[in-house]
Design an enzyme around this catalytic site. Structure first.
Site, PDB file in Angstrom:
ATOM      1  N   GLY A  11      -6.458  -0.034   4.931  1.00  0.00           N
ATOM      2  CA  GLY A  11      -4.921   0.121   4.601  1.00  0.00           C
ATOM      3  C   GLY A  11      -4.149  -0.913   5.118  1.00  0.00           C
ATOM      4  O   GLY A  11      -2.783  -0.681   5.363  1.00  0.00           O
ATOM      5  N   ALA A  12      -4.667  -2.131   5.129  1.00  0.00           N
ATOM      6  CA  ALA A  12      -4.090  -3.140   5.992  1.00  0.00           C
ATOM      7  C   ALA A  12      -3.411  -4.090   5.218  1.00  0.00           C
ATOM      8  O   ALA A  12      -2.705  -5.024   5.574  1.00  0.00           O
ATOM      9  CB  ALA A  12      -5.004  -3.981   6.885  1.00  0.00           C
ATOM     10  N   SER A  13      -3.143  -3.870   3.606  1.00  0.00           N
ATOM     11  CA  SER A  13      -2.664  -4.988   2.897  1.00  0.00           C
ATOM     12  C   SER A  13      -0.861  -4.882   3.146  1.00  0.00           C
ATOM     13  O   SER A  13      -0.255  -6.050   2.469  1.00  0.00           O
ATOM     14  CB  SER A  13      -2.989  -4.466   1.436  1.00  0.00           C
ATOM     15  OG  SER A  13      -2.393  -3.523   1.003  1.00  0.00           O
ATOM     16  N   ARG A  14      -0.548  -3.852   3.400  1.00  0.00           N
ATOM     17  CA  ARG A  14       0.948  -4.067   3.612  1.00  0.00           C
ATOM     18  C   ARG A  14       1.724  -2.936   4.642  1.00  0.00           C
ATOM     19  O   ARG A  14       0.840  -2.047   4.981  1.00  0.00           O
ATOM     20  CB  ARG A  14       1.599  -3.867   2.217  1.00  0.00           C
ATOM     21  CG  ARG A  14       1.525  -2.423   1.509  1.00  0.00           C
ATOM     22  CD  ARG A  14       1.764  -2.355   0.242  1.00  0.00           C
ATOM     23  NE  ARG A  14       1.310  -1.177  -0.420  1.00  0.00           N
ATOM     24  CZ  ARG A  14       1.706  -1.019  -1.763  1.00  0.00           C
ATOM     25  NH1 ARG A  14       2.295  -1.681  -2.531  1.00  0.00           N
ATOM     26  NH2 ARG A  14       1.404   0.224  -2.190  1.00  0.00           N
ATOM     27  N   SER A  73      -9.253  -3.566   5.437  1.00  0.00           N
ATOM     28  CA  SER A  73      -9.713  -3.202   3.831  1.00  0.00           C
ATOM     29  C   SER A  73      -8.438  -2.423   3.304  1.00  0.00           C
ATOM     30  O   SER A  73      -7.506  -2.342   3.851  1.00  0.00           O
ATOM     31  CB  SER A  73     -10.556  -2.034   4.028  1.00  0.00           C
ATOM     32  OG  SER A  73     -10.183  -0.925   4.713  1.00  0.00           O
ATOM     33  N   ASP A  89     -12.538   1.688  -2.555  1.00  0.00           N
ATOM     34  CA  ASP A  89     -11.766   3.038  -2.756  1.00  0.00           C
ATOM     35  C   ASP A  89     -12.341   3.940  -1.236  1.00  0.00           C
ATOM     36  O   ASP A  89     -13.399   4.366  -1.004  1.00  0.00           O
ATOM     37  CB  ASP A  89     -12.145   4.002  -3.686  1.00  0.00           C
ATOM     38  CG  ASP A  89     -11.498   5.300  -3.718  1.00  0.00           C
ATOM     39  OD1 ASP A  89     -10.892   5.753  -2.843  1.00  0.00           O
ATOM     40  OD2 ASP A  89     -11.602   5.908  -4.810  1.00  0.00           O
ATOM     41  N   SER A 125       0.931  11.690  10.747  1.00  0.00           N
ATOM     42  CA  SER A 125       2.304  11.568  10.425  1.00  0.00           C
ATOM     43  C   SER A 125       2.870  12.991  11.240  1.00  0.00           C
ATOM     44  O   SER A 125       2.283  14.031  11.585  1.00  0.00           O
ATOM     45  CB  SER A 125       2.430  12.042   8.806  1.00  0.00           C
ATOM     46  OG  SER A 125       3.764  12.327   8.653  1.00  0.00           O
ATOM     47  N   TYR A 135       0.036  16.549   1.628  1.00  0.00           N
ATOM     48  CA  TYR A 135       0.114  15.494   2.649  1.00  0.00           C
ATOM     49  C   TYR A 135       0.401  16.090   3.943  1.00  0.00           C
ATOM     50  O   TYR A 135      -0.619  15.458   4.765  1.00  0.00           O
ATOM     51  CB  TYR A 135       1.443  14.771   2.367  1.00  0.00           C
ATOM     52  CG  TYR A 135       1.555  13.500   3.108  1.00  0.00           C
ATOM     53  CD1 TYR A 135       0.820  12.325   3.245  1.00  0.00           C
ATOM     54  CD2 TYR A 135       2.542  13.636   4.352  1.00  0.00           C
ATOM     55  CE1 TYR A 135       0.911  11.417   4.127  1.00  0.00           C
ATOM     56  CE2 TYR A 135       2.798  12.609   5.275  1.00  0.00           C
ATOM     57  CZ  TYR A 135       2.126  11.415   5.044  1.00  0.00           C
ATOM     58  OH  TYR A 135       2.211  10.533   5.993  1.00  0.00           O
ATOM     59  N   ILE A 181      10.012   5.664   9.175  1.00  0.00           N
ATOM     60  CA  ILE A 181       9.739   3.988   9.295  1.00  0.00           C
ATOM     61  C   ILE A 181      10.189   3.226   8.011  1.00  0.00           C
ATOM     62  O   ILE A 181       9.899   3.740   7.241  1.00  0.00           O
ATOM     63  CB  ILE A 181       8.257   3.963   9.650  1.00  0.00           C
ATOM     64  CG1 ILE A 181       7.754   4.965  10.660  1.00  0.00           C
ATOM     65  CG2 ILE A 181       7.803   2.523  10.080  1.00  0.00           C
ATOM     66  CD1 ILE A 181       8.471   4.479  12.219  1.00  0.00           C
TER      67      ILE A 181
END
Length: 248
Positions: A12-15, A35, A62, A141, A155, A188
């Site tokens: 989950g490093a795209s943003r 990824s 995925d 979280s 969640y 955040i």
């Protein structure tokens, strides 16, 4: 250079938080496999990492499918020969109330947040056991510890599962010198927070003892600490990063 010579995987490093974590690890000497499901964004992050004179490989897929994690781990071993650090950041949030939550939406969140984390850990652990060293950091979280009206029950349940998985793996893997910890961000500043109304932002701020909303760097710095040798005697913990919003 706290991570000089280390090899890290960040999902989950795209943003957002994942992007900041990847860059922070690179700034401190790590080469990475990152990824996500947005190839164009991953390429941008990889370009920034390479400007820091660190190597970076991207992988799209995925994370809720076990073969994705296996492919990521294989890429890391093929390119670098080892895996020192895994940061499980990939996740999804929904705000659907309980009575409106359909089974398929419940399962989607569980599959990505909890099962995806398990699959990633399972893929890298054999390599970490072989080298008798590893640091795994799961991004959970504050909602894992206390309910939040603005989050779907799926969640919170998925992140509570991540916290238990963190403790279980920490106990099981301690004999192999593998530390497993979690970070639990609260409010955040991310793309999602930009959608808040001014009134809601004021409500959020009023509940934060430190008087500000957190930044992605606050989370990334804690991940850096847990990924480094400074945390070698810490395992099985889930650290709150929320300005005092929730304390335990």
């Amino acid at each position: 250079m706290l991570l000089e010579g280390k090899i890290a995987i960040v999902t989950g490093a795209s943003r957002g938080i994942g992007r900041e974590i990847a860059l922070t690890l690179a700034e401190n000497g790590a080469s990475l496999v990152i990824s996500g499901n947005k190839e164009d964004l991953l390429k941008e992050v990889a370009g920034e990492i390479e400007k820091l004179n660190q190597k970076c490989i991207i992988h799209t897929g995925d994370i809720s499918k076990p073969e994705t994690s296996k492919d990521i781990a294989s890429k890391a071993i093929e390119a670098f020969g080892k895996i020192d650090i895994l940061v499980n950041n990939a996740g999804v949030n929904t705000r659907i109330p309980t009575l409106e939550l359909q089974p398929e939406e419940w399962q989607k969140v569980i599959n990505i947040n909890l099962s995806g984390t398990f699959y990633s850990c399972s893929a890298v652990l054999p390599h970490m056991i072989k080298q008798q060293y590893g640091k795994i950091i799961n991004v959970s979280s504050t909602t894992a510890k206390t309910p939040h009206r603005n989050a779907s029950p799926s969640y919170g349940a998925s992140k509570a599962g991540v916290n238990y998985l963190t403790q279980h793996l920490a106990l099981e893997m301690a004999k192999n010198n593998i530390c497993v910890n979690a970070v639990c961000p609260g409010p955040i500043e991310t793309d999602m927070s930009l959608q808040w109304t001014e009134d809601y932002r004021k409500q959020v701020l009023a509940k934060i003892p430190l008087g500000r909303i957190g930044e992605s760097k606050d989370v990334a710095n804690t991940v850096l600490f847990l990924a480094s040798n400074m945390s070698d005697f810490i395992t099985g913990e889930s650290i709150n990063i929320n300005g005092g919003t929730y304390m335990n």
